[in-house]
Design an enzyme around this catalytic site. Structure first.
Site, mmCIF file in Angstrom:
data_model
loop_
_atom_site.group_PDB
_atom_site.id
_atom_site.type_symbol
_atom_site.label_atom_id
_atom_site.label_comp_id
_atom_site.label_asym_id
_atom_site.label_seq_id
_atom_site.Cartn_x
_atom_site.Cartn_y
_atom_site.Cartn_z
ATOM 1 N N ASP A 53 -30.942 -29.469 38.765
ATOM 2 C CA ASP A 53 -30.183 -28.852 39.852
ATOM 3 C C ASP A 53 -28.919 -29.662 40.161
ATOM 4 O OD1 ASP A 53 -32.181 -26.964 40.117
ATOM 5 O OD2 ASP A 53 -33.245 -28.116 41.650
HETATM 6 N N1 URA Z 1 -37.416 -29.454 39.513
HETATM 7 C C1 URA Z 1 -36.536 -29.089 40.457
HETATM 8 O O1 URA Z 1 -36.911 -28.533 41.469
HETATM 9 N N2 URA Z 1 -35.240 -29.340 40.244
HETATM 10 C C2 URA Z 1 -34.774 -29.981 39.154
HETATM 11 O O2 URA Z 1 -33.578 -30.204 39.027
HETATM 12 C C3 URA Z 1 -35.710 -30.358 38.174
HETATM 13 C C4 URA Z 1 -37.029 -30.084 38.374
#
Ligand code: URA
Length: 239
Positions: A101
């Site tokens: 993310d």
């Molecule tokens: N899980 C998440 O919620 N976000 C990420 O970036 C990676 C794994």
């Protein structure tokens, strides 16, 4: 044998669409003859010349990046935000394997090898991904057990996760922990903790299979060594 436009694309010269234009515009020669037919097939062992230049298969490259927060895990962004490929200035057309993310930091592998990327993210192959997490609230033992058994969130049953190194900050009412998952569903770690009533405040991926962040600081990258690529392939086959 492959379609000519696919070969031009694989050589890193143009997108498939643009490669088609190059062919119909008469800019491509195969073994000395101009080819304008879109259905034509060839292989990299043929002598293919585009705009007077002989084309070669693009070298396969593999990088591990310590992604900072505030970068998009993509090659381009419709809102012109910074993307992870901005951090690795190479001529090959690399892309991230899976995604982290915008507000997640940590380990991301980038490559131009589509087959390798597919193998790494295929749900069947279950490569371990380890995250260092900080959540709001004090995580109860029962919650860790639920995660270890495979928690259900949004109607999805997650595979069992390993939770360890749980530490509490009683003053701030937060919990630090490490979690290892084998899947890579959208917002998976955040959703798993949300379903237990804990908002994720910090998320950092610290391991992908056998590859760790050792030796890198935020924003830095290094080339994956051939033996590391081989080990990842083996891990993906053997689970
Ligand atoms: N899980 C998440 O919620 N976000 C990420 O970036 C990676 C794994």
């Amino acid at each position: 044998m492959e379609r000519l436009q696919k070969i031009i694309q694989k050589a890193g010269l143009a997108s498939r669409r643009k490669a088609e234009d190059m062919i119909t515009e008469g800019r491509v020669k195969v073994n000395g003859k101009v080819v304008t037919e879109l259905g034509s097939k060839a292989s990299f062992s043929d002598d293919i010349i585009v705009d007077g230049k002989r084309i070669k298969r693009e070298n396969k490259v593999y990088f591990v990046l310590y992604k900072p927060e505030g970068y998009i895990s993509a090659v381009t962004d419709q809102f012109n935000r910074k993307t992870v490929t901005d951090l690795i200035p190479v001529k090959e057309k690399i892309f991230p394997i899976g995604r982290l993310d915008y507000d997640t930091s940590g380990l991301l592998i980038l490559t131009n090898d589509g087959d390798f990327a597919n193998q790494m993210i295929h749900p069947k192959y279950m490569i371990e991904k380890e995250y260092y997490v900080r959540v709001k609230g004090l995580l109860r033992r029962e919650s860790s057990i639920k995660l270890a058994r495979g928690i259900e969130y949004d109607g999805v049953k997650a595979m069992p996760a390993k939770v360890y190194n749980v530490e509490y900050d009683d003053k701030k009412e937060t919990t630090f922990l490490n979690i290892v998952i084998t899947e890579g569903k959208y917002h998976q770690v955040k959703k798993m903790f949300e379903s237990l009533g804990h908002e994720v405040i910090k998320l950092k991926r610290i391991r992908f299979g056998s590859v760790t962040l050792d030796g890198l600081t935020t924003g830095e990258y290094r080339i994956l060594k051939p033996h590391e690529i081989k080990t990842l392939y083996n891990l993906s086959k053997n689970g």
